[in-house]
Scaffold this motif. Sequence first.
Motif, mmCIF file in Angstrom:
data_model
loop_
_atom_site.group_PDB
_atom_site.id
_atom_site.type_symbol
_atom_site.label_atom_id
_atom_site.label_comp_id
_atom_site.label_asym_id
_atom_site.label_seq_id
_atom_site.Cartn_x
_atom_site.Cartn_y
_atom_site.Cartn_z
ATOM 1 N N PRO A 273 0.397 -1.368 -0.009
ATOM 2 C CA PRO A 273 -0.258 0.169 0.091
ATOM 3 C C PRO A 273 0.519 0.878 0.031
ATOM 4 C CG PRO A 273 -0.678 -0.886 1.756
ATOM 5 C CD PRO A 273 1.084 -1.771 0.716
ATOM 6 N N VAL A 274 0.241 2.179 -0.844
ATOM 7 C CA VAL A 274 1.609 3.435 -0.638
ATOM 8 C C VAL A 274 0.214 4.825 -0.257
ATOM 9 C CG1 VAL A 274 1.997 5.305 -2.011
ATOM 10 C CG2 VAL A 274 2.127 2.539 -2.735
ATOM 11 N N SER A 275 1.211 5.027 1.327
ATOM 12 C CA SER A 275 0.083 6.377 1.519
ATOM 13 C C SER A 275 -0.510 7.434 0.301
ATOM 14 C CB SER A 275 1.349 7.245 2.553
ATOM 15 O OG SER A 275 2.212 6.662 3.414
ATOM 16 N N GLY A 276 -1.911 7.169 1.185
ATOM 17 C CA GLY A 276 -2.946 8.270 0.329
ATOM 18 C C GLY A 276 -3.820 7.652 -0.480
ATOM 19 N N GLU A 277 -3.421 6.203 -0.600
ATOM 20 C CA GLU A 277 -3.829 5.395 -1.658
ATOM 21 C C GLU A 277 -5.670 5.357 -0.619
ATOM 22 O OE1 GLU A 277 -1.523 3.549 -5.051
ATOM 23 O OE2 GLU A 277 -2.290 2.242 -3.437
ATOM 24 N N GLY A 278 -5.564 5.640 0.748
ATOM 25 C CA GLY A 278 -6.567 4.304 1.206
ATOM 26 C C GLY A 278 -7.686 5.775 2.035
ATOM 27 N N PRO A 279 -8.245 5.689 3.108
ATOM 28 C CA PRO A 279 -8.822 7.048 3.890
ATOM 29 C C PRO A 279 -8.430 8.177 3.634
ATOM 30 C CG PRO A 279 -9.761 5.204 4.645
ATOM 31 C CD PRO A 279 -8.637 4.745 3.401
ATOM 32 N N CYS A 280 -7.069 8.372 4.472
ATOM 33 C CA CYS A 280 -5.868 9.154 4.832
ATOM 34 C C CYS A 280 -4.814 9.429 3.703
ATOM 35 C CB CYS A 280 -4.773 8.057 5.643
ATOM 36 S SG CYS A 280 -3.747 9.396 6.586
ATOM 37 N N ASP A 281 -4.826 10.755 4.095
ATOM 38 C CA ASP A 281 -3.755 10.732 2.859
ATOM 39 C C ASP A 281 -3.020 12.450 3.589
ATOM 40 O OD1 ASP A 281 -2.404 12.180 0.508
ATOM 41 O OD2 ASP A 281 -4.272 13.195 -0.888
ATOM 42 N N THR B 237 1.356 19.198 19.364
ATOM 43 C CA THR B 237 0.843 20.101 20.156
ATOM 44 C C THR B 237 -0.504 19.127 19.758
ATOM 45 O OG1 THR B 237 -0.269 21.477 19.069
ATOM 46 C CG2 THR B 237 1.479 21.485 20.616
ATOM 47 N N GLN B 238 -1.494 18.672 20.327
ATOM 48 C CA GLN B 238 -3.103 18.148 20.896
ATOM 49 C C GLN B 238 -3.300 18.928 19.519
ATOM 50 O OE1 GLN B 238 -3.703 15.144 21.542
ATOM 51 N NE2 GLN B 238 -1.979 15.097 22.511
ATOM 52 N N ASN B 239 -3.467 20.267 19.511
ATOM 53 C CA ASN B 239 -3.938 21.109 18.507
ATOM 54 C C ASN B 239 -3.734 21.264 17.041
ATOM 55 O OD1 ASN B 239 -6.121 22.273 20.313
ATOM 56 N ND2 ASN B 239 -4.779 24.269 20.447
ATOM 57 N N LEU B 240 -2.217 20.683 16.970
ATOM 58 C CA LEU B 240 -1.939 19.919 16.341
ATOM 59 C C LEU B 240 -2.342 18.646 15.737
ATOM 60 C CD1 LEU B 240 1.771 20.408 14.367
ATOM 61 C CD2 LEU B 240 1.011 18.464 14.529
ATOM 62 N N ALA B 241 -2.355 17.781 16.170
ATOM 63 C CA ALA B 241 -3.344 16.993 16.002
ATOM 64 C C ALA B 241 -4.287 16.714 15.766
ATOM 65 C CB ALA B 241 -3.145 15.928 17.298
ATOM 66 N N ALA B 242 -5.461 17.346 16.081
ATOM 67 C CA ALA B 242 -6.702 17.709 15.248
ATOM 68 C C ALA B 242 -6.415 18.027 13.823
ATOM 69 C CB ALA B 242 -7.324 18.113 16.811
ATOM 70 N N GLU B 243 -5.604 18.901 13.721
ATOM 71 C CA GLU B 243 -6.023 19.635 12.577
ATOM 72 C C GLU B 243 -4.758 18.902 11.574
ATOM 73 O OE1 GLU B 243 -3.984 23.387 10.113
ATOM 74 O OE2 GLU B 243 -3.545 23.341 12.131
ATOM 75 N N ALA B 244 -3.904 17.828 11.872
ATOM 76 C CA ALA B 244 -3.391 17.035 10.944
ATOM 77 C C ALA B 244 -4.315 15.807 10.640
ATOM 78 C CB ALA B 244 -2.302 15.694 11.013
ATOM 79 N N MET B 245 -5.396 15.316 11.502
ATOM 80 C CA MET B 245 -6.767 14.650 11.455
ATOM 81 C C MET B 245 -7.491 15.547 10.394
ATOM 82 S SD MET B 245 -6.293 11.369 13.192
ATOM 83 C CE MET B 245 -8.007 10.835 13.520
ATOM 84 N N GLU B 246 -8.292 15.821 9.979
ATOM 85 C CA GLU B 246 -8.559 16.828 9.360
ATOM 86 C C GLU B 246 -7.834 17.630 7.801
ATOM 87 O OE1 GLU B 246 -11.135 21.670 9.632
ATOM 88 O OE2 GLU B 246 -10.713 20.524 11.699
ATOM 89 N N LEU B 247 -7.387 17.542 8.069
ATOM 90 C CA LEU B 247 -6.696 18.035 7.105
ATOM 91 C C LEU B 247 -6.602 16.560 5.801
ATOM 92 C CD1 LEU B 247 -3.797 20.385 7.725
ATOM 93 C CD2 LEU B 247 -6.149 20.445 6.392
ATOM 94 N N SER B 248 -6.223 15.232 6.719
ATOM 95 C CA SER B 248 -5.719 14.565 5.542
ATOM 96 C C SER B 248 -7.163 13.276 5.589
ATOM 97 C CB SER B 248 -4.882 13.505 6.975
ATOM 98 O OG SER B 248 -4.934 13.181 8.007
ATOM 99 N N GLY B 249 -8.143 13.533 6.749
ATOM 100 C CA GLY B 249 -9.071 12.557 6.350
ATOM 101 C C GLY B 249 -8.879 11.406 7.195
ATOM 102 N N ALA B 250 -7.293 10.780 8.462
ATOM 103 C CA ALA B 250 -8.024 9.909 8.575
ATOM 104 C C ALA B 250 -8.756 9.582 9.433
ATOM 105 C CB ALA B 250 -6.121 9.965 9.775
ATOM 106 N N ARG C 186 2.236 10.925 7.846
ATOM 107 C CA ARG C 186 2.140 10.140 6.611
ATOM 108 C C ARG C 186 1.794 9.497 7.250
ATOM 109 N NH1 ARG C 186 6.484 8.114 9.406
ATOM 110 N NH2 ARG C 186 6.691 6.058 9.914
ATOM 111 N N CYS C 187 0.775 8.615 5.949
ATOM 112 C CA CYS C 187 -0.505 7.473 6.202
ATOM 113 C C CYS C 187 0.173 6.750 6.444
ATOM 114 C CB CYS C 187 -1.571 7.392 4.996
ATOM 115 S SG CYS C 187 -2.360 9.181 5.529
ATOM 116 N N GLY C 188 -0.308 5.462 7.564
ATOM 117 C CA GLY C 188 0.259 4.443 7.509
ATOM 118 C C GLY C 188 0.159 3.693 8.657
#
Length: 99
Positions: free
Chosen positions: A28-36, A49-62, A97-99
């Motif tokens: 599998p390659v990062s970005g091919e699944g639900p996470c980008d 930070t926890q705020n960065l984690a929340a933003e990263a989750m929102e941006l990536s769709g993970a 990265r995703c995975g």
Amino acid sequence: MVRTICVALAGLSFLAACATVPQDAEPPVSGEGPCDASAAQGLVGQRATQNLAAEAMELSGAREFRWIPPNSAVTMDYRSTRLNVEYDENTVVTAIRCG
């Protein structure tokens, strides 16, 4: 009896190592699944930070999140729904990265 069991187990592990993988199978390659992770790359270099984690989750769709501290061992299982965020000794994000 114990020796027989040990020999049998050794033989089974040898046979498992001989298993074949279909030639058309690709890892599998990062970005091919639900996470980008591409949309979250702008967060690299910022403080972890926890705020960065929340933003990263929102941006990536993970759907899952994992912090990876410096010099840590992590499992190698691939999850297309998980976002991995690595940070250094100064808690600055070094990779996303995703995975």
